[in-house]
Design an enzyme around this catalytic site. Structure first.
Site, PDB file in Angstrom:
ATOM      1  N   ASP A  80      -0.555   6.501   1.146  1.00 54.99           N
ATOM      2  CA  ASP A  80       0.637   6.493   0.303  1.00 54.99           C
ATOM      3  C   ASP A  80       1.305   5.119   0.276  1.00 54.99           C
ATOM      4  O   ASP A  80       1.851   4.701  -0.745  1.00 54.99           O
ATOM      5  CB  ASP A  80       1.636   7.541   0.793  1.00 54.99           C
ATOM      6  CG  ASP A  80       1.232   8.952   0.397  1.00 54.99           C
ATOM      7  OD1 ASP A  80       0.066   9.140   0.005  1.00 54.99           O
ATOM      8  OD2 ASP A  80       2.073   9.866   0.477  1.00 54.99           O
ATOM      9  N   CYS A 120      -3.267  11.122   7.783  1.00 57.48           N
ATOM     10  CA  CYS A 120      -2.100  10.742   6.996  1.00 57.48           C
ATOM     11  C   CYS A 120      -1.656  11.795   5.987  1.00 57.48           C
ATOM     12  O   CYS A 120      -2.157  12.902   5.961  1.00 57.48           O
ATOM     13  CB  CYS A 120      -2.339   9.377   6.372  1.00 57.48           C
ATOM     14  SG  CYS A 120      -2.302   8.078   7.646  1.00 57.48           S
ATOM     15  N   ASP A 121      -0.754  11.385   5.124  1.00 55.18           N
ATOM     16  CA  ASP A 121       0.223  12.248   4.477  1.00 55.18           C
ATOM     17  C   ASP A 121      -0.304  13.539   3.846  1.00 55.18           C
ATOM     18  O   ASP A 121       0.097  14.626   4.219  1.00 55.18           O
ATOM     19  CB  ASP A 121       0.969  11.446   3.408  1.00 55.18           C
ATOM     20  CG  ASP A 121       1.795  10.331   4.020  1.00 55.18           C
ATOM     21  OD1 ASP A 121       1.488   9.923   5.150  1.00 55.18           O
ATOM     22  OD2 ASP A 121       2.724   9.853   3.371  1.00 55.18           O
ATOM     23  N   CYS A 192       1.618   5.503  10.538  1.00 52.87           N
ATOM     24  CA  CYS A 192       2.762   4.595  10.681  1.00 52.87           C
ATOM     25  C   CYS A 192       3.762   5.083  11.732  1.00 52.87           C
ATOM     26  O   CYS A 192       4.001   6.278  11.881  1.00 52.87           O
ATOM     27  CB  CYS A 192       3.424   4.384   9.336  1.00 52.87           C
ATOM     28  SG  CYS A 192       2.363   3.493   8.177  1.00 52.87           S
ATOM     29  N   GLU A 439       6.206   9.270  -4.809  1.00 51.48           N
ATOM     30  CA  GLU A 439       7.248   8.908  -3.848  1.00 51.48           C
ATOM     31  C   GLU A 439       7.998   7.674  -4.329  1.00 51.48           C
ATOM     32  O   GLU A 439       7.467   6.851  -5.060  1.00 51.48           O
ATOM     33  CB  GLU A 439       6.624   8.617  -2.476  1.00 51.48           C
ATOM     34  CG  GLU A 439       6.142   9.853  -1.763  1.00 51.48           C
ATOM     35  CD  GLU A 439       5.611   9.563  -0.373  1.00 51.48           C
ATOM     36  OE1 GLU A 439       5.327  10.531   0.346  1.00 51.48           O
ATOM     37  OE2 GLU A 439       5.461   8.369  -0.016  1.00 51.48           O
ATOM     38  N   SER A 464       9.435   8.993   0.291  1.00 55.02           N
ATOM     39  CA  SER A 464       8.601   8.792   1.465  1.00 55.02           C
ATOM     40  C   SER A 464       9.342   9.285   2.694  1.00 55.02           C
ATOM     41  O   SER A 464      10.578   9.328   2.726  1.00 55.02           O
ATOM     42  CB  SER A 464       8.289   7.301   1.609  1.00 55.02           C
ATOM     43  OG  SER A 464       7.831   7.013   2.904  1.00 55.02           O
TER      44      SER A 464
END
Length: 545
Positions: A80, A120-121, A192, A439, A464
């Site tokens: 992202d 991840c997302d 992250c 986002e 985000s």
């Protein structure tokens, strides 16, 4: 076992020949050996996924040692952070694509169970959706958080770059000066560093009972992560043998616990999109109102980047999610887990080793949880991360400034055309309108980096997990589907009251209806996938209702 048909029937003799051509041995077709899928989302694009091949090797070793046969394939993943601002509309649609990928591979190849190796997302929720809908034995291995660089006592990491964009746009920093800061933001493997969407959904996975204890906070570079991979491989074989399925684990109680822990830790607003989608796949109804109800009851006991100063590594050192569960144990409902013990048992055994990283309930950072759900004549519901909003902006009123693209907003910031007290409105950013519900981290961090203290942002898109400040998203109905956010014009006064959960524009119902009749939908270039996504969400809200 489902794989029996591949192993014994004469009709599947050629199937066995094909699988042996791919590397299986005759002994792998032993009726007692389950075929275990390994859905590996490795790629060398996303920092949170660059190490997943190493973990996959350990997962497969664990499967073999437990008496199973691993069958691995690749699952796509979008970063992202890299897609942001450039082409962010495909990220949310990739969630369903991932769920479809796993359904296609597990069913087409007669697998008895599977391991999702994720990071991840959208990858994690997509895999959990597949787990719920397929209801084959499954376990998740989340790849672990990134470790921040500590430079002169400050935690440095890639997401800080978005704030630097705002400083450059506002003329507070030159592009050359910002470029010089690039090396200190480079961290290495892992999701992250803060409680952004990837780590939020890893936490949700662990609390749902679908990953091993401490999996969500163990750093990507920690040797323990490979041990967790190996143990996850062993665990899935046991789950298959005992016929323990995701719907046995992801119960109503499990979802209530997941929302509660998310509220207590102050997770990403994207959880309000993903948890209901996962629940729906498992046959359970969770709506936005549930988040607000639980948030009002649950103190915020962690202060994690971006809302605070702790990183996920600090939470891990303090005892990880078991320690958070320990703090909340009086509020939790018991539910099973892939560990073979219940969530209450995990909570009871845990210890907190840092009382600031994971505070007690009576010494909370905030006495309500992370998310608030607002309603009013602009929205049937809208979402804000209230624990990331300064006290001075909990109640705010100001004139609307309407933009239809991120670029035009960034241009306005650069030209000093945004004033304190403005309420920036970005309509036509929803699942149907954008389409894809992108986002908005670039504009939110640009406003923050430019130094604005009293500017709010409202959108029918989403934010985000890194977003902070008075940023209200998921406004539904979205503008494309006739929502009132599409009627707002420059200068209209918007009222925000987070404590009382209100979001209003000073317009009569009649005026809103009249404006909507003459509404023009912005033209957007669409790919076939985005066209299909727009059609899917035409006439319904961002939660699919």
């Amino acid at each position: 076992m489902r794989s029996k048909i591949l192993k014994q029937n004469i009709e599947t003799l050629p199937h066995r020949a094909l699988m042996m051509s791919a590397g299986l041995k005759k002994e792998d077709f032993d009726p007692e050996k389950p075929l275990i899928g390994v859905a590996n989302s490795y790629n060398n694009i996303i920092p949170g996924h660059i190490h997943l091949n190493e973990l996959a090797q350990e997962v497969k070793r664990g499967i073999r040692d437990a008496g199973g046969v691993p069958l691995e394939w690749g699952v796509p993943g979008v970063c992202d952070g890299i897609a942001m601002y450039v082409e962010m509309r495909l990220s949310l649609p990739s969630r369903e694509h991932i769920a479809d990928n796993i359904e296609i591979m597990t069913l087409s190849h007669s697998m008895d169970g599977w391991v999702g190796i994720t990071g991840c997302d959208k990858i994690t929720p997509g895999m959990l959706m597949a787990a719920g809908s397929l209801n084959l034995p499954a376990i998740m291995l989340t790849g672990g958080p990134m470790k921040a660089n500590i430079i002169e006592g400050q935690k440095c990491h890639p997401i800080q770059g978005f704030g630097l964009v705002g400083q450059v746009k506002a003329g507070k920093l030159s592009a050359a000066e910002a470029e010089k800061l690039l090396p200190q933001m480079v961290c290495g493997a892992g999701s992250c560093v803060g409680l952004y969407t990837a780590n939020t959904m890893a936490v949700v996975t662990e609390v749902l009972g679908m990953s091993l204890s401490k999996c969500s906070t163990t750093l990507a570079v920690d040797p323990l992560k490979k041990e967790q991979a190996y143990e996850s491989g062993k665990a899935i074989v046991e789950l298959v043998k005992k016929d323990v399925r995701p719907k046995d684990i992801m119960t109503e109680n499990a979802f209530a616990n997941a929302v509660r822990v998310d509220m207590a830790m102050g997770g990403s607003t994207n959880a309000v999109l993903h948890i209901p989608a996962i629940a729906r796949a498992a046959g359970i109804d969770v709506d936005a109102a549930v988040f607000d109800k639980i948030s009002r009851q649950t103190p915020n006991i962690c202060s994690i980047i971006p809302a605070g100063t702790h990183e996920m590594a600090d939470i891990d050192r303090a005892g990880g999610i078991p320690a958070v569960l320990n703090r909340l144990k009086a509020m939790l409902k018991d539910s099973p887990t892939v560990n073979g013990i219940s969530i209450q048992q995990i909570a009871a055994k845990a210890e907190v080793t840092n009382d600031d990283a994971i505070r007690s309930v009576d010494n909370a950072y905030n006495y309500e949880g992370g998310i608030a759900v607002l309603t009013g004549n602009i929205a049937n519901s809208a979402i804000i991360k209230q624990t990331a909003v300064g006290k001075e902006m909990l109640v705010h009123s100001g004139p609307a400034r309407v933009f239809y693209t991120e670029k035009t907003l960034l241009d306005a910031i650069e030209a000093n055309q945004i004033n304190e007290n403005d309420v920036v409105v970005l309509p036509f950013q929803g699942p149907a309108g954008a389409p894809g519900m992108p986002e908005m981290l670039t504009p939110t961090d640009a406003l923050k980096g430019a130094g604005y203290k009293k500017v709010a942002l409202i959108t029918d898109g989403r934010f985000s997990g890194a977003t902070t400040g008075p940023c209200i998203g998921h406004v539904e109905m979205e503008a494309y589907n006739g929502g009132a956010i599409g009627a707002i014009k420059d200068g209209d006064v918007i009222e925000i009251d987070i404590p009382n959960r209100k979001l209003q524009v000073q317009l009569s119902d009649e005026e809103i209806k009249a404006r909507l009749k003459g509404l023009t939908v912005p033209e957007r270039k669409l790919t076939p996938l985005l066209e299909a996504y727009r059609q899917k969400y035409a006439g319904i809200n961002c939660y699919g209702k």
